[in-house]
Write a protein that holds these residues in place. Structure first.
Motif, PDB file in Angstrom:
ATOM      1  N   MET A   1     -23.540  42.004 -18.672  1.00  0.00           N
ATOM      2  CA  MET A   1     -24.048  43.091 -19.509  1.00  0.00           C
ATOM      3  C   MET A   1     -23.904  42.755 -20.993  1.00  0.00           C
ATOM      4  N   ILE A   2     -22.803  42.082 -21.361  1.00  0.00           N
ATOM      5  CA  ILE A   2     -22.587  41.685 -22.755  1.00  0.00           C
ATOM      6  C   ILE A   2     -22.340  40.187 -22.800  1.00  0.00           C
ATOM      7  N   GLU A   3     -23.223  39.469 -23.452  1.00  0.00           N
ATOM      8  CA  GLU A   3     -23.042  38.036 -23.626  1.00  0.00           C
ATOM      9  C   GLU A   3     -22.538  37.694 -25.020  1.00  0.00           C
ATOM     10  N   LYS A   4     -22.809  38.569 -25.964  1.00  0.00           N
ATOM     11  CA  LYS A   4     -22.401  38.353 -27.352  1.00  0.00           C
ATOM     12  C   LYS A   4     -22.101  39.702 -27.986  1.00  0.00           C
ATOM     13  N   ILE A   5     -21.013  39.760 -28.733  1.00  0.00           N
ATOM     14  CA  ILE A   5     -20.597  41.014 -29.358  1.00  0.00           C
ATOM     15  C   ILE A   5     -21.173  41.105 -30.766  1.00  0.00           C
ATOM     16  N   ASN A   6     -21.577  42.288 -31.139  1.00  0.00           N
ATOM     17  CA  ASN A   6     -22.134  42.535 -32.470  1.00  0.00           C
ATOM     18  C   ASN A   6     -21.008  42.432 -33.509  1.00  0.00           C
ATOM     19  N   ARG A   7     -20.902  41.293 -34.142  1.00  0.00           N
ATOM     20  CA  ARG A   7     -19.805  41.069 -35.086  1.00  0.00           C
ATOM     21  C   ARG A   7     -19.943  41.895 -36.356  1.00  0.00           C
ATOM     22  N   ASP A   8     -21.165  42.147 -36.773  1.00  0.00           N
ATOM     23  CA  ASP A   8     -21.344  42.974 -37.969  1.00  0.00           C
ATOM     24  C   ASP A   8     -20.675  44.328 -37.775  1.00  0.00           C
ATOM     25  N   GLU A   9     -20.846  44.903 -36.574  1.00  0.00           N
ATOM     26  CA  GLU A   9     -20.212  46.184 -36.289  1.00  0.00           C
ATOM     27  C   GLU A   9     -18.692  46.044 -36.275  1.00  0.00           C
ATOM     28  N   ALA A  10     -18.203  44.979 -35.632  1.00  0.00           N
ATOM     29  CA  ALA A  10     -16.753  44.759 -35.564  1.00  0.00           C
ATOM     30  C   ALA A  10     -16.166  44.585 -36.957  1.00  0.00           C
ATOM     31  N   PHE A  11     -16.834  43.820 -37.805  1.00  0.00           N
ATOM     32  CA  PHE A  11     -16.326  43.601 -39.158  1.00  0.00           C
ATOM     33  C   PHE A  11     -16.326  44.903 -39.962  1.00  0.00           C
ATOM     34  N   ARG A  12     -17.313  45.766 -39.709  1.00  0.00           N
ATOM     35  CA  ARG A  12     -17.325  47.066 -40.389  1.00  0.00           C
ATOM     36  C   ARG A  12     -16.147  47.912 -39.934  1.00  0.00           C
ATOM     37  N   TYR A  13     -15.840  47.860 -38.640  1.00  0.00           N
ATOM     38  CA  TYR A  13     -14.667  48.583 -38.148  1.00  0.00           C
ATOM     39  C   TYR A  13     -13.406  48.116 -38.865  1.00  0.00           C
ATOM     40  N   LEU A  16     -14.310  44.932 -43.412  1.00  0.00           N
ATOM     41  CA  LEU A  16     -14.676  43.675 -44.071  1.00  0.00           C
ATOM     42  C   LEU A  16     -16.086  43.770 -44.632  1.00  0.00           C
ATOM     43  N   LYS A  17     -16.259  43.362 -45.877  1.00  0.00           N
ATOM     44  CA  LYS A  17     -17.554  43.416 -46.534  1.00  0.00           C
ATOM     45  C   LYS A  17     -17.880  42.059 -47.143  1.00  0.00           C
ATOM     46  N   GLY A  18     -19.156  41.856 -47.387  1.00  0.00           N
ATOM     47  CA  GLY A  18     -19.571  40.630 -48.065  1.00  0.00           C
ATOM     48  C   GLY A  18     -19.461  39.400 -47.178  1.00  0.00           C
ATOM     49  N   GLU A  19     -19.340  38.263 -47.811  1.00  0.00           N
ATOM     50  CA  GLU A  19     -19.282  36.991 -47.089  1.00  0.00           C
ATOM     51  C   GLU A  19     -17.973  36.880 -46.318  1.00  0.00           C
ATOM     52  N   ILE A  20     -18.094  36.454 -45.059  1.00  0.00           N
ATOM     53  CA  ILE A  20     -16.923  36.291 -44.192  1.00  0.00           C
ATOM     54  C   ILE A  20     -16.421  34.860 -44.301  1.00  0.00           C
ATOM     55  N   SER A  21     -15.124  34.698 -44.515  1.00  0.00           N
ATOM     56  CA  SER A  21     -14.551  33.368 -44.677  1.00  0.00           C
ATOM     57  C   SER A  21     -14.600  32.589 -43.373  1.00  0.00           C
ATOM     58  N   ARG A  22     -14.505  31.277 -43.492  1.00  0.00           N
ATOM     59  CA  ARG A  22     -14.497  30.420 -42.302  1.00  0.00           C
ATOM     60  C   ARG A  22     -13.290  30.734 -41.421  1.00  0.00           C
ATOM     61  N   GLU A  23     -12.185  31.052 -42.040  1.00  0.00           N
ATOM     62  CA  GLU A  23     -10.979  31.374 -41.274  1.00  0.00           C
ATOM     63  C   GLU A  23     -11.193  32.611 -40.406  1.00  0.00           C
ATOM     64  N   ILE A  24     -11.794  33.640 -40.994  1.00  0.00           N
ATOM     65  CA  ILE A  24     -12.063  34.862 -40.246  1.00  0.00           C
ATOM     66  C   ILE A  24     -13.104  34.602 -39.160  1.00  0.00           C
ATOM     67  N   SER A  25     -14.115  33.829 -39.482  1.00  0.00           N
ATOM     68  CA  SER A  25     -15.158  33.521 -38.510  1.00  0.00           C
ATOM     69  C   SER A  25     -14.591  32.755 -37.318  1.00  0.00           C
ATOM     70  N   ASP A  26     -13.718  31.787 -37.597  1.00  0.00           N
ATOM     71  CA  ASP A  26     -13.102  31.015 -36.510  1.00  0.00           C
ATOM     72  C   ASP A  26     -12.217  31.916 -35.640  1.00  0.00           C
ATOM     73  N   MET A  27     -11.501  32.837 -36.289  1.00  0.00           N
ATOM     74  CA  MET A  27     -10.673  33.771 -35.532  1.00  0.00           C
ATOM     75  C   MET A  27     -11.543  34.648 -34.641  1.00  0.00           C
ATOM     76  N   ALA A  28     -12.681  35.090 -35.193  1.00  0.00           N
ATOM     77  CA  ALA A  28     -13.599  35.915 -34.414  1.00  0.00           C
ATOM     78  C   ALA A  28     -14.140  35.144 -33.212  1.00  0.00           C
ATOM     79  N   ASP A  29     -14.432  33.855 -33.396  1.00  0.00           N
ATOM     80  CA  ASP A  29     -14.895  33.019 -32.280  1.00  0.00           C
ATOM     81  C   ASP A  29     -13.883  33.026 -31.144  1.00  0.00           C
ATOM     82  N   GLU A  30     -12.628  32.774 -31.496  1.00  0.00           N
ATOM     83  CA  GLU A  30     -11.564  32.722 -30.485  1.00  0.00           C
ATOM     84  C   GLU A  30     -11.376  34.075 -29.808  1.00  0.00           C
TER      85      GLU A  30
END
Length: 220
Positions: A1-13, A16-30
């Motif tokens: 049912m879910i293959e990919k999570i809407n990260r924009d929504e998660a970051f809003r929760y 987080l605004k603006g450009e997302i750092s590589r560190e945060i992006s890598d954490m989100a991947d994991e």
């Protein structure tokens, strides 16, 4: 049912605004990978015909559940029926959250936000199914117990109406909370005519003026 999570929504929760750092992006991947492995998304809904809409209550034919409150009554004005929806990500997400909280609180915050976004996606899938079952009809936005003056005390009767423990494995704790924690109950109104915009968005929510999520550009 879910293959990919809407990260924009998660970051809003997460605020987080603006450009997302590589560190945060890598954490989100994991965290997203672990969450998708742990989650067992499910939803179930039933249709109920509206018997009466009064100023502060909506009664349903064949159900003990009464939808009480001026806000839900106004929300369902002119609707002929409702879909009673229960959705969940399953117990595995609760176990994951407890594990990650013991490891790293930053990751725990990320998993929690991603899980909230994922739960909304499950609800979105359910809404799409509801619309498909009622072609040519119009729907309100989801209205959950706890919004406005729609009381949380109805959760027991709500879960009974959808037989939630059997259908999706959701039940109510002694303290009145849904478990698994990433579970949602909601009412979707069904109408023969277009639904006014105020009943399809933030306009009817009592938290609209103070909601930080809305101020950041998001919505429930």
């Amino acid at each position: 049912m879910i293959e990919k999570i809407n990260r924009d929504e998660a970051f809003r929760y997460m605020g987080l605004k603006g450009e997302i750092s590589r560190e945060i992006s890598d954490m989100a991947d994991e965290c997203e990978k672990r969450l998708l492995e742990a989650a067992i998304p499910r939803y179930y809904w039933v249709y109920a015909e509206i018997s009466e809409v009064s100023e502060d209550a909506v009664t349903l034919k064949g159900y003990k559940l009464v939808l009480r409150g001026r806000d839900i009554s106004a929300h369902l004005k002119d609707c002929f029926g409702v879909a009673l929806l229960c959705a969940t990500l399953g117990e595995g997400v609760d176990r994951l959250l407890r594990t990650v909280q013991a490891e790293d609180m930053a990751k725990a915050l990320m998993v929690d936000a991603l899980a909230s976004a994922a739960a909304e996606q499950v609800c979105d899938a359910a809404e799409n199914e509801i619309r498909d079952r009622f072609p040519g009809k119009y729907t309100t936005w989801r209205f959950s117990p706890g919004y406005g003056d729609f009381p949380l005390e109805c959760q027991g009767d709500f879960l009974a109406a959808v037989n939630a423990m059997r259908t999706v494995g959701v039940f109510l704790t002694a303290g009145g909370l849904l478990t698994p924690t990433k579970s949602v109950t909601a009412v979707v109104g069904l109408s023969d005519s277009p639904v006014p915009a105020k009943r399809r968005g933030c306009g009817s929510c009592s938290m609209r003026e103070s909601c930080t999520f809305r101020k950041s550009g998001g919505h429930c």
